[in-house]
Design an enzyme around this catalytic site. Structure first.
Site, short mmCIF file in Angstrom:
data_model
loop_
_atom_site.label_atom_id
_atom_site.label_comp_id
_atom_site.label_asym_id
_atom_site.label_seq_id
_atom_site.Cartn_x
_atom_site.Cartn_y
_atom_site.Cartn_z
N TYR A 162 0.85 -1.19 0.00
CA TYR A 162 0.00 0.00 0.00
C TYR A 162 0.89 1.24 0.00
CZ TYR A 162 -4.45 2.34 1.19
OH TYR A 162 -5.60 3.09 1.18
N TYR A 217 -5.16 5.42 -7.37
CA TYR A 217 -5.45 5.12 -5.97
C TYR A 217 -6.94 4.88 -5.80
CZ TYR A 217 -5.97 5.68 -0.91
OH TYR A 217 -6.27 5.48 0.42
#
Lengths: 391, 146
Positions: free
Chosen positions: A293, A343
């Site tokens: 992430y 994202y």
């Protein structure tokens, strides 16, 4: 017996996504329209239909199952659950899906995630909340977004371990180099270290290029039993293990800033890594490709340490060695990640893991068999998942 | 001469509090910084809340936390400022010598931007919000402004 030794009971058999849009540019589609398109694409990929669907999983700030069922015409759900972490909980949607399948509560579960930033920005998300007795101190400090708060952890990591901006830069450069060949990526222009160093500081030591994209889009994954997956067209991607862990030491993460001294310069994923490795019987040496992430570049370094790919404090040199590049010892985010592709709160990382393990990725890692997917460093539960393409 | 961090304008900020955080703001109104400390086991907690996370006691004593030090900080350009005259805010995370285990996030004001370091000693100063007196920090014995 570990789940991996049993073979993984649930598998991802379909993946679907909308295009990724720079923030706000998915307008005038609604977010539920994006979700519906991702679901239909995922079912088409799996060669299943809406009539097969009987489960949903989401992560926090998830979406309303009623609206999705009404709009798409889903007849009957027997499983609908939300992981109570936000980006932190992202990988937990695979844990919930496994639970649903393994306990027989549902047969075909959709794991759903989406983002749409029309008239609001994730980058200013802390300032979007109403002021409370707890968060008023962030307001006083001037911390209006996650990147500003995580800059505090990044600076302390530099202070304690000598981590250099060059390491942050290498993460961004590696991400951009990978994205160059990926058509879905929003930032594809290759980048030099000089260009990185010239990028304006937004939250010193983080410059603009250390911040990920703000993107609109939706993704959905179809999960069913391994047994049923054998009769479906796509190569199954088995959920070897997915873990959700929360500790008081981490708590609300950067919304709190009172994590334990040991936890402060981590991405909060150490306990998740430990549980995930215990569940699967696998370890860092078994991971062929890691989808970490990467909403802010220093968090990649911290997760490398949390997941045991290197020792605490050595994430910077590990990255600077070139190890995370395509062809390196641990390729990270061959799709360009949040920094360069897009994202959607981590969901794009599951897509890349699926493509890598099917052998269809744009930047295919040769013989990739096992992939790690991580959720972000946010309020607990923190989550991660290990996927594999062999039972 | 190094540019210095600005003091945020908090004059419109309405500080909310609850029964557990109210003593903090009662103290700041008298320009005193106090932190909640478990009466039973001596553990500090932050933010102020109903239980000690160590022993679950609800009894709290508010005590001065001692000298502050910078645990970490960042430097933020003020959005919208002209490129040739940028101003900067400095969010600072402060730990205290006599309140182990808790940190207060606030603003570091009037600090030379190239002279801030983790570990540096800081002292409290005060800014006015709409309904409260807000603690912010300065470097201890900063060099005089030129």
């Amino acid at each position: 017996m570990t789940r991996a030794a049993r073979g993984g009971e649930a598998a991802i058999v379909g993946a679907g996504a909308t295009p990724y849009y720079f923030r706000g540019q998915s307008h005038p589609q609604t977010v539920y329209e994006l979700i519906g398109k991702a679901i239909l694409a995922a079912l088409a990929d799996a060669q299943l239909t809406l009539d097969d669907v009987d489960g949903f999983t989401f992560f926090a700030a998830g979406f309303d199952p009623g609206t999705i069922a009404e709009q798409l015409g889903i007849r009957r759900l027997t499983f609908s659950h939300i992981v109570s972490g936000y980006g932190s909980g992202m990988a937990g949607i695979l844990d919930l899906a496994s639970m649903g399948i393994e306990t027989g509560r549902a047969k075909t579960i959709l794991c759903i995630g989406a983002a749409q930033q029309v008239g609001r920005r994730y980058g200013q998300s802390l300032a979007n909340f109403g002021v409370t007795p707890d968060n008023v101190f962030h307001r006083i400090a001037g911390l209006s977004g996650p990147g500003q708060a995580l800059a505090l952890s990044a600076r302390r990591h530099m202070h304690l371990y000598g981590t250099r901006r060059e390491a942050f830069g290498e993460i961004v450069l590696a991400s951009r180099a990978a994205a160059a060949t990926r058509e879905t990526a929003i930032r594809r222009k290759p980048l030099t270290m000089d260009e990185y160093m010239a990028s304006p500081m937004l939250a010193d030591p983080l410059c603009r290029l250390d911040f990920c994209l703000e993107t609109d889009g939706a993704l959905a994954f179809v999960v069913t039993s391994a047994e049923r997956a054998a009769d479906l067209p796509q190569r199954p991607v088995y959920i070897a293990g997915a873990a959700q862990v929360g500790t008081r030491d981490w708590g609300r993460a950067f919304f709190w800033l009172n994590q334990s001294d040991e936890a402060f310069t981590t991405a909060g994923a150490g306990p998740v890594a430990q549980r995930l490795y215990e569940m699967t019987g696998l370890g860092p040496k078994d991971i062929d490709v890691a989808l970490l992430y990467d909403h802010f570049s220093p968090l990649v370094i911290m997760q490398l340490e949390d997941y045991g790919f290197c020792k605490r404090g050595e994430g910077g040199p590990f990255v600077e060695s070139g190890a995370i590049r395509l062809g390196g010892s641990l390729p990270i985010n061959p799709h360009g990640g949040h920094l360069s592709e897009g994202y959607v709160v981590g969901m794009t990382h599951i897509r890349e893991a699926v493509e890598q393990l099917r052998g269809t990725a744009v930047n295919q890692i040769k013989n990739a068999r096992i992939a790690l997917v991580t959720g972000g460093p946010a309020p607990i539960p923190m989550t991660g998942a290990i996927l594999r393409n062999e039972r | 001469m190094s540019a210095r961090s600005i003091a945020p304008d908090l004059s419109a900020l309405e500080v909310p509090w609850d029964v557990w955080s109210e003593p903090f703001w009662q103290a700041t109104a008298e320009r005193k910084l106090l932190m909640p400390h478990c009466t039973e086991c001596g553990t500090f907690r932050w933010p102020a809340g109903p239980f000690c996370p160590q022993c679950q006691s609800q009894k709290v004593t508010w005590v001065p936390p001692g000298l502050g030090h910078i645990y970490s900080f960042t430097v933020l350009p003020v959005l919208g400022d002209a490129k040739d005259a940028p101003r900067h805010r400095v969010p600072v995370l402060v730990e205290f010598e006599q309140a182990k285990g808790v940190r207060l996030v606030s603003a570091l004001i009037d600090a030379p931007l190239d002279g801030i370091a983790i570990g540096a000693a800081v002292e409290v100063d005060w800014l006015a919000a709409a309904n409260a007196t807000v603690p912010v920090f300065r470097l201890v014995s900063p060099p005089p402004s030129r």
